[in-house]
Design a protein around this motif. Structure first.
Motif, PDB file in Angstrom:
ATOM      1  N   CYS A  25      -3.827   3.127   8.128  1.00 61.81           N
ATOM      2  CA  CYS A  25      -3.674   1.691   8.381  1.00 61.81           C
ATOM      3  C   CYS A  25      -3.328   1.445   9.846  1.00 61.81           C
ATOM      4  CB  CYS A  25      -2.581   1.104   7.498  1.00 61.81           C
ATOM      5  SG  CYS A  25      -2.798   1.476   5.738  1.00 61.81           S
ATOM      6  N   GLU A  52       4.283  -2.404  10.594  1.00 61.06           N
ATOM      7  CA  GLU A  52       4.735  -1.063  10.205  1.00 61.06           C
ATOM      8  C   GLU A  52       5.599  -1.102   8.945  1.00 61.06           C
ATOM      9  OE1 GLU A  52       6.695   0.603  13.559  1.00 61.06           O
ATOM     10  OE2 GLU A  52       4.847   0.979  14.689  1.00 61.06           O
ATOM     11  N   ILE A  55       3.326  -1.550   5.947  1.00 58.19           N
ATOM     12  CA  ILE A  55       2.636  -0.298   5.614  1.00 58.19           C
ATOM     13  C   ILE A  55       3.591   0.655   4.905  1.00 58.19           C
ATOM     14  CG2 ILE A  55       1.544   1.754   6.611  1.00 58.19           C
ATOM     15  CD1 ILE A  55       0.449  -0.135   8.827  1.00 58.19           C
ATOM     16  N   TRP A  63      -0.622   4.588   1.750  1.00 57.91           N
ATOM     17  CA  TRP A  63      -0.766   3.975   3.067  1.00 57.91           C
ATOM     18  C   TRP A  63       0.013   4.764   4.111  1.00 57.91           C
ATOM     19  CZ3 TRP A  63      -1.355  -1.975   3.571  1.00 57.91           C
ATOM     20  CH2 TRP A  63      -2.255  -2.439   2.611  1.00 57.91           C
ATOM     21  N   LEU A  65       0.610   4.958   8.535  1.00 55.33           N
ATOM     22  CA  LEU A  65       0.404   4.280   9.813  1.00 55.33           C
ATOM     23  C   LEU A  65      -0.520   5.098  10.708  1.00 55.33           C
ATOM     24  CD1 LEU A  65       1.143   2.025  11.863  1.00 55.33           C
ATOM     25  CD2 LEU A  65       3.068   3.486  12.575  1.00 55.33           C
TER      26      LEU A  65
END
Length: 202
Positions: A25, A52, A55, A63, A65
């Motif tokens: 993501c 952030e 996520i 998910w 980052l």
């Protein structure tokens, strides 16, 4: 009790499953002006923190980052001529991102036509778009319905503008009649003038 080889095999299998379920993501941020860009904490930082955190809240769904930052400071949302946005789109075309997260959807674009084009590119590459503060998530059925509505609205606006431009390019009936009148009246006046050298009949 499992043998060491079985434990190792299970761990490898678990890691493979986690890798397959991972959704990378990317967080996209944008700020229209250069105001306060030199401060310790900018609106870009606030947008990124929000993305952030979102996520992280979906970690159970795989998910993760994406490490690269996509920040466009002092760039208008009225067009797509933004370096970070173009890098993001290139990364999506390479298949390295599965979800794009933004604080609000107007961070991607303030132009609905451009926004719909961006979402269309996301669709083609299997990428979802999430607006953190607006509960807009194209990976959900409600988000896809909203996306379809936006696309329909963009097409309607495009057709309306085209029709308006076509109508404005055509001369109005009153203008046509005025032109015809000027032409015919001018012809009558010319016809009524005596020829050069001719005498009028008393």
């Amino acid at each position: 009790m499992l043998a060491p080889s079985d434990v190792t095999s299970n761990l490898k299998r678990q890691k493979m499953n986690e890798k397959q379920n991972t959704k990378w993501c990317a967080v996209y941020t944008r700020k229209s002006t250069d105001e306060n860009l030199n401060s310790d904490f900018t609106s870009l930082d606030a947008q990124r923190e929000s993305g952030e955190a979102f996520i992280k809240s979906r970690k159970a769904e795989g998910w993760q980052l994406y490490p690269e930052r996509f920040d466009d400071p002092a760039y208008s949302g009225g067009n797509t001529n933004r370096p970070a946005l173009q890098r993001l789109l290139a990364t999506i075309r390479e298949g390295r991102i599965q979800t794009v997260v933004a604080y609000k959807y107007d961070r991607m674009s303030r132009n609905i036509k451009d926004f719909v084009k961006i979402l269309d590119l996301f669709d083609k590459h299997g990428v979802a778009f999430v607006s953190v503060t607006q509960q807009f998530d194209t990976s959900t059925s409600i988000g896809r319905i909203f996306q379809t509505m936006l696309m329909g609205f963009a097409r309607l606006r495009s057709q309306t503008w085209a029709a308006t431009a076509s109508l404005s390019a055509r001369p109005s009936p009153s203008t046509s009649r005025s032109r015809k009148c000027r032409t015919s009246c001018g012809a009558v006046r010319i016809a009524q003038r005596p020829a050069a050298g001719s005498r009028s009949i008393p």
